[in-house]
Design a protein around this motif. Structure first.
Motif, PDB file in Angstrom:
ATOM      1  N   LYS A  33       0.831  -1.205   0.000  1.00 25.11           N
ATOM      2  CA  LYS A  33       0.000   0.000   0.000  1.00 25.11           C
ATOM      3  C   LYS A  33       0.867   1.257   0.000  1.00 25.11           C
ATOM      4  N   ALA A  34       1.919   1.258   0.809  1.00 24.83           N
ATOM      5  CA  ALA A  34       2.808   2.417   0.881  1.00 24.83           C
ATOM      6  C   ALA A  34       3.488   2.658  -0.470  1.00 24.83           C
ATOM      7  N   LEU A  35       3.892   1.599  -1.128  1.00 25.25           N
ATOM      8  CA  LEU A  35       4.544   1.722  -2.431  1.00 25.25           C
ATOM      9  C   LEU A  35       3.562   2.236  -3.475  1.00 25.25           C
ATOM     10  N   GLU A  36       2.319   1.758  -3.449  1.00 27.86           N
ATOM     11  CA  GLU A  36       1.296   2.262  -4.372  1.00 27.86           C
ATOM     12  C   GLU A  36       1.093   3.760  -4.182  1.00 27.86           C
ATOM     13  N   ILE A  37       0.977   4.187  -2.932  1.00 30.20           N
ATOM     14  CA  ILE A  37       0.766   5.609  -2.635  1.00 30.20           C
ATOM     15  C   ILE A  37       1.965   6.426  -3.110  1.00 30.20           C
ATOM     16  N   TYR A  38       3.159   5.949  -2.828  1.00 30.17           N
ATOM     17  CA  TYR A  38       4.367   6.679  -3.209  1.00 30.17           C
ATOM     18  C   TYR A  38       4.481   6.785  -4.731  1.00 30.17           C
ATOM     19  N   LEU A  39       4.224   5.702  -5.446  1.00 32.45           N
ATOM     20  CA  LEU A  39       4.317   5.730  -6.904  1.00 32.45           C
ATOM     21  C   LEU A  39       3.244   6.639  -7.505  1.00 32.45           C
ATOM     22  N   ASP A  40       2.051   6.667  -6.913  1.00 33.71           N
ATOM     23  CA  ASP A  40       1.011   7.601  -7.353  1.00 33.71           C
ATOM     24  C   ASP A  40       1.460   9.046  -7.145  1.00 33.71           C
ATOM     25  N   GLN A  41       2.106   9.312  -6.026  1.00 34.54           N
ATOM     26  CA  GLN A  41       2.601  10.662  -5.753  1.00 34.54           C
ATOM     27  C   GLN A  41       3.669  11.062  -6.765  1.00 34.54           C
ATOM     28  N   LEU A  42       4.528  10.129  -7.147  1.00 37.22           N
ATOM     29  CA  LEU A  42       5.543  10.420  -8.167  1.00 37.22           C
ATOM     30  C   LEU A  42       4.882  10.761  -9.498  1.00 37.22           C
ATOM     31  N   THR A  43       3.859  10.001  -9.862  1.00 38.22           N
ATOM     32  CA  THR A  43       3.150  10.259 -11.116  1.00 38.22           C
ATOM     33  C   THR A  43       2.494  11.632 -11.075  1.00 38.22           C
ATOM     34  N   ARG A  44       1.859  11.959  -9.967  1.00 35.09           N
ATOM     35  CA  ARG A  44       1.220  13.275  -9.829  1.00 35.09           C
ATOM     36  C   ARG A  44       2.254  14.389  -9.901  1.00 35.09           C
ATOM     37  N   ALA A  45       3.403  14.182  -9.296  1.00 34.95           N
ATOM     38  CA  ALA A  45       4.462  15.192  -9.335  1.00 34.95           C
ATOM     39  C   ALA A  45       4.951  15.405 -10.765  1.00 34.95           C
ATOM     40  N   GLU A  46       5.007  14.333 -11.550  1.00 38.47           N
ATOM     41  CA  GLU A  46       5.398  14.467 -12.955  1.00 38.47           C
ATOM     42  C   GLU A  46       4.366  15.282 -13.723  1.00 38.47           C
ATOM     43  N   TYR A  47       3.069  15.042 -13.447  1.00 36.71           N
ATOM     44  CA  TYR A  47       2.019  15.831 -14.094  1.00 36.71           C
ATOM     45  C   TYR A  47       2.124  17.300 -13.709  1.00 36.71           C
ATOM     46  N   VAL A  48       2.331  17.558 -12.442  1.00 33.78           N
ATOM     47  CA  VAL A  48       2.456  18.946 -11.980  1.00 33.78           C
ATOM     48  C   VAL A  48       3.623  19.619 -12.687  1.00 33.78           C
ATOM     49  N   LYS A  49       4.737  18.934 -12.759  1.00 34.86           N
ATOM     50  CA  LYS A  49       5.921  19.497 -13.424  1.00 34.86           C
ATOM     51  C   LYS A  49       5.625  19.788 -14.891  1.00 34.86           C
TER      52      LYS A  49
END
Length: 82
Positions: A33-49
């Protein structure tokens, strides 16, 4: 499902064990679960960038403005048709 083996620092493994016990979850499920959340956050950060970069690109801004003008024209046409 594939088995994955990894080494963790003792301190992190202790925190994991404590959290798993507190949440009444197996450690592997907590890691999953922690890895799923972290990878989702990375994807969102890429979109924001990418959106921040797009916001600095004049040609993309012009395309967006043209699209909004066309959209507004369509809305006005629909209003007039009523």
């Amino acid at each position: 499902m594939t088995t994955f083996t990894s080494s963790l620092p003792d301190q992190l493994l202790q925190k994991l064990s404590e959290a798993a016990q507190r949440l009444n979850l197996p450690k592997n499920k907590l890691i999953e679960k922690a890895l799923e959340i972290y990878l989702d956050q990375l994807t969102r950060a890429e979109y924001v960038k990418s959106y921040c970069q797009a916001g600095q690109d004049e040609s993309i801004i012009l395309i967006a403005e043209e699209g909004m003008n066309e959209y507004m024209a369509q809305l006005n046409d629909e209003d007039e048709a009523r």
